[in-house]
Scaffold this motif. Sequence first.
Motif, short mmCIF file in Angstrom:
data_model
loop_
_atom_site.label_atom_id
_atom_site.label_comp_id
_atom_site.label_asym_id
_atom_site.label_seq_id
_atom_site.Cartn_x
_atom_site.Cartn_y
_atom_site.Cartn_z
N CYS A 157 0.85 -1.19 0.00
CA CYS A 157 0.00 0.00 0.00
C CYS A 157 0.89 1.24 0.00
O CYS A 157 2.04 1.18 0.42
N ALA A 158 0.33 2.36 -0.44
CA ALA A 158 0.94 3.64 -0.16
C ALA A 158 0.58 4.05 1.26
O ALA A 158 -0.44 3.61 1.81
N VAL A 159 1.44 4.86 1.88
CA VAL A 159 1.21 5.34 3.24
C VAL A 159 1.20 6.86 3.22
O VAL A 159 2.13 7.48 2.68
N ALA A 160 0.15 7.45 3.79
CA ALA A 160 0.02 8.91 3.80
C ALA A 160 -0.25 9.40 5.21
O ALA A 160 -0.80 8.67 6.04
N GLY A 161 0.11 10.63 5.47
CA GLY A 161 -0.17 11.24 6.76
C GLY A 161 1.01 12.08 7.23
O GLY A 161 1.99 12.24 6.51
N ARG A 162 0.88 12.62 8.43
CA ARG A 162 2.01 13.32 9.04
C ARG A 162 2.92 12.29 9.68
O ARG A 162 2.45 11.33 10.32
N ARG A 163 4.21 12.49 9.56
CA ARG A 163 5.17 11.47 9.97
C ARG A 163 5.01 11.09 11.44
O ARG A 163 5.15 9.92 11.80
N ASN A 164 4.69 12.06 12.29
CA ASN A 164 4.61 11.77 13.73
C ASN A 164 3.17 11.62 14.24
O ASN A 164 2.93 11.63 15.44
N ALA A 165 2.21 11.48 13.31
CA ALA A 165 0.82 11.29 13.73
C ALA A 165 0.65 9.90 14.35
O ALA A 165 1.40 8.98 14.03
N PRO A 166 -0.33 9.71 15.23
CA PRO A 166 -0.52 8.39 15.84
C PRO A 166 -1.01 7.33 14.83
O PRO A 166 -0.72 6.15 14.99
N PHE A 167 -1.77 7.78 13.83
CA PHE A 167 -2.27 6.85 12.81
C PHE A 167 -1.82 7.33 11.43
O PHE A 167 -1.78 8.53 11.18
N TRP A 168 -1.55 6.39 10.58
CA TRP A 168 -1.29 6.70 9.18
C TRP A 168 -2.41 6.14 8.31
O TRP A 168 -3.07 5.16 8.67
#
Lengths: 296, 296
Positions: free
Chosen positions: B33-44
Motif C-alpha cells: 500500500c501507499a502510506v500517507a499522513g504526518r510522519r509523527n501522527a498516531p495513525f497513518w
Amino acid sequence: MKLSQLGEEALVARLTHGLPRNEGLLVGPGDDCAVAGRRNAPFWTLLKTDCVIEGIHFTPETGFARVGWKALARNVSDIAAMGGLPEHALVTVAFPGDLAVAKAEALYAGLARCAGEFGISLAGGETARSPGPVFVSVALTGRVERGRCVLRSGGKPGDVLFVTGTLGGSIAGKHLDFMPRVQEARWLTEHFRLHAMMDLSDGLGADLPRLARASGCGFELNGALPLTPGCSHEAGLSDGEDFELLFAASPRQAARIEQSWPFATLPLTRVGLLTANTPPSTLHGFDHFASPPRDA
Amino acid sequence: MKLSQLGEEALVARLTHGLPRNEGLLVGPGDDCAVAGRRNAPFWTLLKTDCVIEGIHFTPETGFARVGWKALARNVSDIAAMGGLPEHALVTVAFPGDLAVAKAEALYAGLARCAGEFGISLAGGETARSPGPVFVSVALTGRVERGRCVLRSGGKPGDVLFVTGTLGGSIAGKHLDFMPRVQEARWLTEHFRLHAMMDLSDGLGADLPRLARASGCGFELNGALPLTPGCSHEAGLSDGEDFELLFAASPRQAARIEQSWPFATLPLTRVGLLTANTPPSTLHGFDHFASPPRDA
C-alpha cells in the motif's frame, strides 16, 4: 433484464441501496465525493473514483497525454465541487498487450502533469492486461476543512444558482483539456457560505435536477445561459463534460459573490433559482423540465 | 515497442519513475500500500487500488458474487500486509450493456459481503459502460498505528521468513473465496515487532525476491514448503493468488511467535531466512533462484 433496458440512474440506485457503512463514513454515495472522518474533526477526508474507457470516453486516436490529464482531472473536479483540495491519487490501468509503450508513457505523463498542477501525489497503482480496450480508473483522496465542505443537499428555496465558465461544446476539445475549478471553489468557500455545490459532468440539464432534488427543492432557469460560442441553448444544457461549478447561495451572499469575483477571465453567471416547488420527479435530463426558448 | 515485449515489471518501473509526490506521502509506489499522513501522527492512512477483469481474472461463467468478494478482498489483503485495518472502499465498474442486471447485483452482493466481514464502508463508486469485458476496480483506504505499520523493506540478514496457510492450487477455488489475513496480521503487529511483511499475490517464487530486494537482502528457502494438498513444490512457488502473509522477524521474535500463535486452524511455517548475500538481481520469479528438489 439487461442493463441497457434499466438505464444508469436506476442501476446505480439498485446497486447502492443498503450498502455497508461504518461510523467513519459521514457522506456516502450520491454526492460528488464521499466524506469520511470524525464528525467534529477540523478536517474531513474526501474520496472519489472515476474512469475513462477507450471507445467510450476517448478514441484510439486521442493523444494519450490528454487522456491521462482527463482521467485525473475528472476526479479533481469532484474534489473541487466539495470545496476541498486534492491529495493522493491511485491509478489502475488495463492495457492490451499490443499497446505501444510510448502510449502508456504518454498516459502517465498526462496524469503526472495534472498531479503536478494540483500538488497531488501519484501514490500508487495497478497495471493489468486488458483483453479489450484501454481502461483507466483513478481514485483520489482530498481534504476539506469541516466548515468549508459543501454538499449538494443544502440548497434552500430562493437561493441563487450560479455556474462558472461557459456551457456546451466540450466535445470539441475541452473535455480532454479542462481545468478543474479548484482555485475558484477554494476562493468561494473561503469567503462565503455556499448552500450547495456540484460539478457539471453530465450537462446542466441533467445535473441541476440532481442538485435540486438532493436539496428537496424545485428550480427555475433564467432565459439566458452562458453558452460556449457556437452552441445552442440545448447544447449548453445537454452536451455535458463542462466540468464547471454549479452552486447555490442566498440572495444576499449572491450579490456579494458577484461584486468580489476575482477571476477576470472566467465568467460567473446567475442561471436561475431554487424554488419551493416539488422536486423534479426524474433525473433524466433537460427534456424533463420546462425548457426556455431555444434561442434565449 | 509493444507492452507485451517489455513485460510488466519493466513497464511498472518505467511508469512509476519520478512520479509527482507531496509532503503528505510517506511511502509511494512499490509496497503493498501507499502510506500517507504526518510522519509523527498516531495513525497513518493506507491507500491501495487493484482490479479484476473478465477474461483475465475470472471468466463469464464465474459466479459474480465471488468476483465481487475477490475484487475487494485483494485490496483487504494488501491492507493486512501493512498491519492495518481497512476502512473505506470506492468501486469502479464497467459493464457491457447486455449484461444481466442480476449479475451486476450479484457482484455488488459479493462486494457488500466482504465489506461487511471487515467493517468496510462502500463509500462511493462509478458505473460506466464497457465496450468489452466486465472491469471492476476497487480502491481501499485503511489505517494503521504508526508503530504497527510494516513495510517490505525492513528485513535484516538472519531474519526468519514465515508464511501463513498453504501455498499453491489457488485456481481450484481459493482465488475467489480466500479470507484476507487481517486478523492474523493485527495479532502479529500487536504483539511483535515484525521487520518486513507482504501478501503473496504472485506466488512465493516471485514475491519473496521482491521482499528480499526491498530489504537489501538475499534469501534461502528451506526444503519444505507448506503445500496445499495435491500441489507440487513448483506449484507452491509459482501458482500465485495465495493471498497469505509472508513476513520476516528476528530469530528471537520468531521463536516467540511460533510458541504463541493462536490460530489453530491456520498453519504458520518457517520457509527460510534472509541472508547478507547480494539481493536477487531479478524479480521474475521462482526460476531465477535455486529451486529445492521438486518433491521436497
